[in-house]
Design an enzyme around this catalytic site. Structure first.
Site, mmCIF file in Angstrom:
data_model
loop_
_atom_site.group_PDB
_atom_site.id
_atom_site.type_symbol
_atom_site.label_atom_id
_atom_site.label_comp_id
_atom_site.label_asym_id
_atom_site.label_seq_id
_atom_site.Cartn_x
_atom_site.Cartn_y
_atom_site.Cartn_z
ATOM 1 N N ASP A 124 46.050 -49.519 -16.662
ATOM 2 C CA ASP A 124 44.775 -49.137 -16.057
ATOM 3 C C ASP A 124 44.074 -48.198 -17.029
ATOM 4 O OD1 ASP A 124 45.180 -50.519 -13.638
ATOM 5 O OD2 ASP A 124 46.194 -48.816 -12.719
ATOM 6 N N ASP A 142 41.532 -55.677 -11.486
ATOM 7 C CA ASP A 142 41.238 -55.080 -10.179
ATOM 8 C C ASP A 142 39.782 -55.338 -9.785
ATOM 9 O OD1 ASP A 142 43.845 -54.053 -10.206
ATOM 10 O OD2 ASP A 142 43.193 -52.134 -11.052
#
Length: 173
Positions: A124, A142
């Site tokens: 991330d 995401d």
């Protein structure tokens, strides 16, 4: 939608999702510090490298490794596999629904690939904030999953199209 067009739309969406996400994660791994933060656009966007062994907002990251593997690798593989089979061979559905489900599948597939290649972790590196409110750290996969969910929600809220009346050739005498 003809079967070949359906398959091409799904495969194109999956390829774009996984390809863009994996390319962005590779850039993040090679160019972002593991401890620093890059602030852009008046701190609206932050680039901050993180490896997430859990799900959304690190939920489940403290589970024992065997449970994380079962849930986040085996479980995700099962869900993504079933969704892919439905996308390629399931009942006819609208183009918008196909794209939405393909975005969800593509994002899930790319995060699953991360978990397999990175000892159960997902890379991330994106963080957004406005007026003191900040998101958690996330990645392009995401975003694809979230966009797919929003498109499904939109599709579900749209009024149903009226069906055309049967033609005279399809009526019983």
């Amino acid at each position: 939608m003809p079967r070949l067009s359906r398959i091409l739309l799904v495969l194109l969406t999956l390829t774009l999702c996984v390809g863009c996400d994996q390319a962005a994660k590779t850039l993040a791994q090679s160019h972002l510090s593991r401890t620093g933060v890059v602030s852009l656009a008046g701190d609206t966007l932050r680039l901050q490298y993180a490896e997430n062994k859990g799900a959304f907002l690190s939920l489940g990251s403290t589970l024992p490794p065997a449970w994380r593997t079962l849930i986040f690798i085996a479980g995700t593989a099962g869900i993504v596999g079933l969704l892919l089979v439905y996308l390629l061979f399931g009942a006819a559905t609208s183009r918008l629904t196909l794209v939405a489900l393909s975005l969800i599948c593509g994002g899930g597939l790319s995060n699953l690939l991360d978990r397999i290649l990175r000892d159960g972790a997902v890379v991330d590196f994106l963080n957004l904030g406005v007026a003191g409110l900040r998101t958690g750290i996330f990645n392009p996969a995401d975003v694809a999953i979230t966009l797919g969910m929003l498109l499904l929600l939109y599709q579900g809220m749209r009024p149903a199209r009226p069906q055309a009346p049967p033609t005279s050739s399809s009526r019983e005498p």
